[in-house]
Design an enzyme around this catalytic site. Sequence first.
Site, PDB file in Angstrom:
ATOM      1  N   THR A  99       0.853  -1.184   0.000  1.00 53.03           N
ATOM      2  CA  THR A  99       0.000   0.000   0.000  1.00 53.03           C
ATOM      3  C   THR A  99       0.890   1.236   0.000  1.00 53.03           C
ATOM      4  OG1 THR A  99      -1.592  -1.239   1.293  1.00 53.03           O
ATOM      5  CG2 THR A  99      -1.851   1.157   1.266  1.00 53.03           C
ATOM      6  N   PHE A 125      -5.725  -6.872  -1.404  1.00 50.47           N
ATOM      7  CA  PHE A 125      -6.912  -6.760  -0.539  1.00 50.47           C
ATOM      8  C   PHE A 125      -6.975  -7.996   0.361  1.00 50.47           C
ATOM      9  CE2 PHE A 125      -8.339  -3.035  -2.610  1.00 50.47           C
ATOM     10  CZ  PHE A 125      -8.063  -3.176  -3.962  1.00 50.47           C
ATOM     11  N   GLU A 170      -5.447 -10.626   6.891  1.00 50.44           N
ATOM     12  CA  GLU A 170      -4.644 -11.579   7.677  1.00 50.44           C
ATOM     13  C   GLU A 170      -5.572 -12.642   8.251  1.00 50.44           C
ATOM     14  OE1 GLU A 170      -1.434  -8.404   9.390  1.00 50.44           O
ATOM     15  OE2 GLU A 170      -1.506 -10.384  10.294  1.00 50.44           O
ATOM     16  N   ASN A 199     -10.052   0.536   2.363  1.00 49.99           N
ATOM     17  CA  ASN A 199      -9.753   0.282   3.776  1.00 49.99           C
ATOM     18  C   ASN A 199     -10.360   1.349   4.661  1.00 49.99           C
ATOM     19  OD1 ASN A 199      -8.474  -2.113   3.432  1.00 49.99           O
ATOM     20  ND2 ASN A 199      -6.446  -1.419   4.050  1.00 49.99           N
ATOM     21  N   GLY A 201     -17.359  -3.277  18.950  1.00 53.57           N
ATOM     22  CA  GLY A 201     -16.408  -3.872  19.898  1.00 53.57           C
ATOM     23  C   GLY A 201     -15.340  -2.870  20.271  1.00 53.57           C
ATOM     24  N   CYS A 210      -2.951  -2.681   8.848  1.00 60.02           N
ATOM     25  CA  CYS A 210      -3.510  -1.966   7.689  1.00 60.02           C
ATOM     26  C   CYS A 210      -4.435  -0.817   8.035  1.00 60.02           C
ATOM     27  CB  CYS A 210      -4.228  -2.961   6.783  1.00 60.02           C
ATOM     28  SG  CYS A 210      -3.093  -4.144   6.076  1.00 60.02           S
ATOM     29  N   ARG A 223       0.185  -6.181  15.909  1.00 56.82           N
ATOM     30  CA  ARG A 223       0.423  -4.781  15.510  1.00 56.82           C
ATOM     31  C   ARG A 223      -0.847  -3.954  15.682  1.00 56.82           C
ATOM     32  NH1 ARG A 223       3.205  -5.785   9.736  1.00 56.82           N
ATOM     33  NH2 ARG A 223       1.852  -7.616   9.857  1.00 56.82           N
TER      34      ARG A 223
HETATM   35  C1  UDX Z   1      -7.829  -5.453   6.205  1.00 57.12           C
HETATM   36  C2  UDX Z   1      -8.755  -5.492   5.005  1.00 57.12           C
HETATM   37  O1  UDX Z   1      -9.909  -6.279   5.313  1.00 57.12           O
HETATM   38  C3  UDX Z   1      -8.023  -6.097   3.806  1.00 57.12           C
HETATM   39  O2  UDX Z   1      -8.863  -6.057   2.666  1.00 57.12           O
HETATM   40  C4  UDX Z   1      -6.760  -5.261   3.546  1.00 57.12           C
HETATM   41  O3  UDX Z   1      -6.037  -5.796   2.456  1.00 57.12           O
HETATM   42  C5  UDX Z   1      -5.882  -5.263   4.775  1.00 57.12           C
HETATM   43  O4  UDX Z   1      -6.616  -4.744   5.890  1.00 57.12           O
HETATM   44  P1  UDX Z   1      -6.935  -7.089   8.055  1.00 57.12           P
HETATM   45  O5  UDX Z   1      -6.355  -5.848   8.636  1.00 57.12           O
HETATM   46  O6  UDX Z   1      -6.080  -8.290   7.916  1.00 57.12           O
HETATM   47  O7  UDX Z   1      -7.517  -6.776   6.557  1.00 57.12           O
HETATM   48  O8  UDX Z   1      -8.154  -7.528   8.986  1.00 57.12           O
HETATM   49  P2  UDX Z   1      -9.729  -7.359   8.976  1.00 57.12           P
HETATM   50  O9  UDX Z   1     -10.301  -8.704   9.000  1.00 57.12           O
HETATM   51  O10 UDX Z   1     -10.156  -6.435   7.920  1.00 57.12           O
HETATM   52  O11 UDX Z   1     -10.008  -6.662  10.421  1.00 57.12           O
HETATM   53  C6  UDX Z   1      -9.371  -5.440  10.695  1.00 57.12           C
HETATM   54  C7  UDX Z   1      -9.726  -5.027  12.135  1.00 57.12           C
HETATM   55  O12 UDX Z   1     -11.101  -4.624  12.204  1.00 57.12           O
HETATM   56  C8  UDX Z   1      -9.541  -6.132  13.178  1.00 57.12           C
HETATM   57  O13 UDX Z   1      -8.940  -5.575  14.334  1.00 57.12           O
HETATM   58  C9  UDX Z   1     -10.965  -6.557  13.497  1.00 57.12           C
HETATM   59  O14 UDX Z   1     -11.097  -7.011  14.845  1.00 57.12           O
HETATM   60  C10 UDX Z   1     -11.730  -5.257  13.303  1.00 57.12           C
HETATM   61  N1  UDX Z   1     -13.142  -5.438  12.968  1.00 57.12           N
HETATM   62  C11 UDX Z   1     -13.462  -6.083  11.810  1.00 57.12           C
HETATM   63  C12 UDX Z   1     -14.121  -4.912  13.818  1.00 57.12           C
HETATM   64  O15 UDX Z   1     -13.812  -4.339  14.867  1.00 57.12           O
HETATM   65  N2  UDX Z   1     -15.421  -5.049  13.475  1.00 57.12           N
HETATM   66  C13 UDX Z   1     -15.798  -5.691  12.320  1.00 57.12           C
HETATM   67  O16 UDX Z   1     -17.004  -5.803  12.069  1.00 57.12           O
HETATM   68  C14 UDX Z   1     -14.794  -6.232  11.464  1.00 57.12           C
END
Ligand code: UDX
Length: 444
Positions: free
Chosen positions: A122, A153, A156, A209, A254, A261, A328
Amino acid sequence: MANVSVVGTGYVGLVTGACFADLGNYVICLDIDQAKIARLQLGHLPIYEPGLEEVVARNLAGGRLRFTTLYEEALAEAQFIFIAVNTPSGPEGEADMSDVRRAAESIGRSLRSPAIVLNKSTMPIGAGDWVAGIIARSLPEPLPFAVVSNPEFLREGSAVHDFFNPDRIVLGSTDPEAAERAAELYKPLKAPIIVTDLRTAEMVKYASNAFLATKISFINEIASICERLGADVKDVALGMGLDKRIGRAFLEAGVGYGGSCFPKDVKALEYMGAVNGCHPQLLRAVIEINRDARRSVLQKVRAELGRLDEKLIGILGLSFKPNTDDVREAPALEIIHLLRTEGARIRVYDPAASARAVEMVRGVEFCAEPYAAAEGAHALVLVTEWNEFKQLDMDRVRRSMAFPLLVDGRNLYDPQEMARLGFIYRGMGRPAPAPEPSRAAIAE
Ligand code: UDX
């Protein structure tokens, strides 16, 4: 079939390289970390990513995947070169591009035949032109090459799945022919492919994002209003999400978002807007609401326990989300910091992330299983919704605690059931269950 090189073997680079090999390409992954490359050559992964170990093993054995620390070796036959190095946040939220600069300089110095360079990391809007300039200036002699923005996209914990099941592929370049050639790499995935210009492709990533983070902060704002007005945000999210225009995903209230990211990308987009004469107030609100969600845990604990010095608090979950060992920007780290600042003693348990967290949190006791984190605690705080926490014997948990306060940071548990078990239950955006256990009964 193509010759692909990937610079950077973090979860994005490693997944990208291994999965392109799985599609039948010849891939060399490069990293400057000798120890990491040595482990990868033996098939030992530096990250916890479901399904990745098999993909790496299969393609190492099949001779389609190799690892090296040498740019000359990595680029010798390369037709496509992915830059997948880290772009962490700087102090103002700006993207720290030093790793990208080093990669681009090394690519320029070692390139010996025409290739297409794809920015997978990114990168700030306009970085594609900047990378092209560095490569051009680093070439020992002029050589045709093109730069394409190809944002990832991948989530993790489901990165391999997301690679093989993309919602869309985005390619941006000042050289449309290069973008079209890069699109050929993705044809086997049969996903919609958007070909646009460099800056637009870079913005798609940030805007995507930032919108997902906005959904999370939106539902967390609604959750805090629900708490005061006696509504239940879980059902509010359900009712909202059935509207196809809104969608159910990313409406889980939450303790907010963490990870490598969302926090970085929202801050970077806010920074880019602000330093270019905009007033990104919505992005600023998204960041502030996310911070407040973590702080609300402290308020909930303090409201029931009063002063926290000499109190023992158990934390369930350190990783920023389930099915990963990545801590992280994890909400747990900030929540632990806030509780310790008020003098609380902390015990933590996480199924996968403790080893990574141990160098990031001081003065906490790491437990080997979840019940130990609750033993004698005045409060138990659920921060990461790992499946195994749903299966806990909560009656045993309550009986082991010094005071039965349960703060459910991810609304994992049923409030009425927890109240029946004798907990003082506090969710995120959920009404306190009735009847509450009497304080007198608890004191006995
Ligand atoms: C994210 C994007 O989803 C992905 O497309 C991009 O390439 C990288 O960043 P990631 O950071 O791995 O992926 O995790 P993700 O599953 O998106 O969750 C991100 C954070 O949001 C987590 O801390 C999760 O607990 C939180 N979250 C997610 C919420 O608090 N509520 C939700 O409804 C969904």
